[in-house]
Design a protein around this motif. Structure first.
Motif, mmCIF file in Angstrom:
data_model
loop_
_atom_site.group_PDB
_atom_site.id
_atom_site.type_symbol
_atom_site.label_atom_id
_atom_site.label_comp_id
_atom_site.label_asym_id
_atom_site.label_seq_id
_atom_site.Cartn_x
_atom_site.Cartn_y
_atom_site.Cartn_z
ATOM 1 N N LEU A 43 -22.369 -11.351 38.586
ATOM 2 C CA LEU A 43 -21.254 -10.448 38.275
ATOM 3 C C LEU A 43 -20.016 -10.797 39.091
ATOM 4 O O LEU A 43 -18.897 -10.809 38.570
ATOM 5 N N LEU A 44 -20.205 -11.070 40.369
ATOM 6 C CA LEU A 44 -19.068 -11.372 41.236
ATOM 7 C C LEU A 44 -18.443 -12.728 40.906
ATOM 8 O O LEU A 44 -17.225 -12.887 40.982
ATOM 9 N N VAL A 45 -19.265 -13.689 40.532
ATOM 10 C CA VAL A 45 -18.738 -14.992 40.109
ATOM 11 C C VAL A 45 -17.926 -14.809 38.827
ATOM 12 O O VAL A 45 -16.830 -15.362 38.685
ATOM 13 N N GLU A 46 -18.470 -14.014 37.898
ATOM 14 C CA GLU A 46 -17.743 -13.743 36.655
ATOM 15 C C GLU A 46 -16.431 -13.011 36.941
ATOM 16 O O GLU A 46 -15.400 -13.322 36.356
ATOM 17 N N ARG A 47 -16.458 -12.067 37.856
ATOM 18 C CA ARG A 47 -15.247 -11.334 38.265
ATOM 19 C C ARG A 47 -14.197 -12.304 38.800
ATOM 20 O O ARG A 47 -13.024 -12.246 38.419
ATOM 21 N N ASN A 48 -14.612 -13.221 39.646
ATOM 22 C CA ASN A 48 -13.672 -14.189 40.203
ATOM 23 C C ASN A 48 -13.107 -15.103 39.120
ATOM 24 O O ASN A 48 -11.938 -15.487 39.169
ATOM 25 N N GLN A 49 -13.933 -15.458 38.140
ATOM 26 C CA GLN A 49 -13.451 -16.276 37.022
ATOM 27 C C GLN A 49 -12.415 -15.496 36.209
ATOM 28 O O GLN A 49 -11.412 -16.070 35.767
ATOM 29 N N LEU A 50 -12.639 -14.206 36.020
ATOM 30 C CA LEU A 50 -11.666 -13.370 35.311
ATOM 31 C C LEU A 50 -10.339 -13.305 36.072
ATOM 32 O O LEU A 50 -9.272 -13.269 35.465
ATOM 33 N N PHE A 51 -10.404 -13.316 37.402
ATOM 34 C CA PHE A 51 -9.170 -13.349 38.199
ATOM 35 C C PHE A 51 -8.390 -14.622 37.904
ATOM 36 O O PHE A 51 -7.177 -14.583 37.727
ATOM 37 N N LEU A 52 -9.087 -15.740 37.879
ATOM 38 C CA LEU A 52 -8.416 -17.012 37.606
ATOM 39 C C LEU A 52 -7.807 -17.020 36.203
ATOM 40 O O LEU A 52 -6.662 -17.428 36.028
ATOM 41 N N GLU A 53 -8.574 -16.585 35.219
ATOM 42 C CA GLU A 53 -8.103 -16.581 33.834
ATOM 43 C C GLU A 53 -6.895 -15.673 33.621
ATOM 44 O O GLU A 53 -6.033 -15.963 32.804
ATOM 45 N N ASN A 54 -6.860 -14.570 34.375
ATOM 46 C CA ASN A 54 -5.800 -13.579 34.178
ATOM 47 C C ASN A 54 -4.753 -13.595 35.281
ATOM 48 O O ASN A 54 -3.909 -12.705 35.353
ATOM 49 N N HIS A 55 -4.829 -14.600 36.164
ATOM 50 C CA HIS A 55 -3.848 -14.785 37.238
ATOM 51 C C HIS A 55 -3.749 -13.542 38.126
ATOM 52 O O HIS A 55 -2.659 -13.008 38.358
ATOM 53 N N LEU A 56 -4.893 -13.108 38.630
ATOM 54 C CA LEU A 56 -4.964 -11.901 39.445
ATOM 55 C C LEU A 56 -5.572 -12.195 40.807
ATOM 56 O O LEU A 56 -6.306 -13.165 40.975
ATOM 57 N N ILE A 57 -5.284 -11.325 41.743
ATOM 58 C CA ILE A 57 -5.930 -11.313 43.046
ATOM 59 C C ILE A 57 -6.324 -9.875 43.311
ATOM 60 O O ILE A 57 -5.545 -8.954 43.076
ATOM 61 N N ASP A 58 -7.531 -9.669 43.793
ATOM 62 C CA ASP A 58 -8.002 -8.332 44.126
ATOM 63 C C ASP A 58 -8.549 -8.394 45.538
ATOM 64 O O ASP A 58 -9.343 -9.277 45.860
ATOM 65 N N PHE A 59 -8.146 -7.463 46.371
ATOM 66 C CA PHE A 59 -8.547 -7.480 47.770
ATOM 67 C C PHE A 59 -9.743 -6.579 48.056
ATOM 68 O O PHE A 59 -10.103 -6.379 49.201
ATOM 69 N N GLY A 60 -10.353 -6.016 47.046
ATOM 70 C CA GLY A 60 -11.499 -5.145 47.266
ATOM 71 C C GLY A 60 -12.458 -5.190 46.105
ATOM 72 O O GLY A 60 -12.206 -5.828 45.090
ATOM 73 N N LEU A 61 -13.549 -4.504 46.288
ATOM 74 C CA LEU A 61 -14.585 -4.467 45.265
ATOM 75 C C LEU A 61 -14.693 -3.085 44.630
ATOM 76 O O LEU A 61 -15.619 -2.823 43.870
ATOM 77 N N ASP A 62 -13.757 -2.220 44.941
ATOM 78 C CA ASP A 62 -13.818 -0.843 44.456
ATOM 79 C C ASP A 62 -13.821 -0.753 42.939
ATOM 80 O O ASP A 62 -14.499 0.104 42.374
ATOM 81 N N ASN A 63 -13.076 -1.612 42.254
ATOM 82 C CA ASN A 63 -13.017 -1.535 40.794
ATOM 83 C C ASN A 63 -14.361 -1.861 40.148
ATOM 84 O O ASN A 63 -14.718 -1.252 39.139
ATOM 85 N N VAL A 64 -15.106 -2.791 40.707
ATOM 86 C CA VAL A 64 -16.424 -3.119 40.160
ATOM 87 C C VAL A 64 -17.337 -1.894 40.250
ATOM 88 O O VAL A 64 -18.020 -1.529 39.281
ATOM 89 N N ILE A 65 -17.327 -1.239 41.398
ATOM 90 C CA ILE A 65 -18.163 -0.057 41.598
ATOM 91 C C ILE A 65 -17.708 1.074 40.685
ATOM 92 O O ILE A 65 -18.526 1.739 40.043
ATOM 93 N N TYR A 66 -16.409 1.284 40.587
ATOM 94 C CA TYR A 66 -15.881 2.353 39.748
ATOM 95 C C TYR A 66 -16.201 2.107 38.271
ATOM 96 O O TYR A 66 -16.585 3.030 37.554
ATOM 97 N N LEU A 67 -16.062 0.876 37.805
ATOM 98 C CA LEU A 67 -16.410 0.553 36.427
ATOM 99 C C LEU A 67 -17.897 0.800 36.178
ATOM 100 O O LEU A 67 -18.281 1.328 35.130
ATOM 101 N N ALA A 68 -18.733 0.434 37.135
ATOM 102 C CA ALA A 68 -20.176 0.677 37.001
ATOM 103 C C ALA A 68 -20.467 2.168 36.910
ATOM 104 O O ALA A 68 -21.283 2.600 36.089
#
Length: 147
Positions: A43-68
């Motif tokens: 999941l985290l590798v996929e999240r990082n790939q989504l950052f690259l594809e969408n030109h994003l940087i995220d400094f926390g993991l709160d969104n993953v937990i909130y989405l879950a």
């Protein structure tokens, strides 16, 4: 100040995996299943790939937990269903985050995704298609009311 996590630029550290695994398993145990470290790492590798594809940087993991948390509010048919929905929702969320002008909060994005998903009765292919055809900003004025 929120939690700060230095797992940027495709790094997925064992301590990060363990932290997310623990937090997700606190949520999933109520549904009768637990995630393995390898599943969380994917999941985290996929999240990082989504950052690259969408030109994003995220400094926390709160969104993953909130989405879950949001996904687990609905009916989930086991671990596989949960992981698939979480991956789909992360893809939509980060796609929208990368394509809007930062004037919309994460909560509003998640609420909008939820309303569209409810309209399409959880069919994530249709939800993805909807957002490919409609930017978030186009429907903001409609308050996510689906016709």
């Amino acid at each position: 100040m929120g939690n700060f996590d230095i797992t940027l630029f495709n790094q997925v550290l064992p301590v990060t995996i363990k932290k997310v695994e623990d937090e997700l398993n606190q949520l999933t145990v109520k549904k009768g299943f637990a995630l393995q470290a390898a599943e969380v790492e994917n999941l985290l590798v996929e999240r990082n790939q989504l950052f690259l594809e969408n030109h994003l940087i995220d400094f926390g993991l709160d969104n993953v937990i909130y989405l879950a948390e949001e996904i687990l509010r609905e009916e989930v048919w086991g671990k596989r269903d949960f992981l698939e929905k979480l991956a789909d929702v992360m893809e939509i969320f980060y796609y929208l985050r990368g394509n809007e002008n930062q004037s919309i909060s994460d909560d509003e994005l998640i609420e909008g995704i939820g309303k569209v998903a409810a309209f399409y009765e959880g069919n994530m292919d249709r939800v993805k298609g909807y957002f490919e055809d409609h930017s978030f900003l186009e429907v903001e004025g409609e308050s996510w009311e689906m016709n």
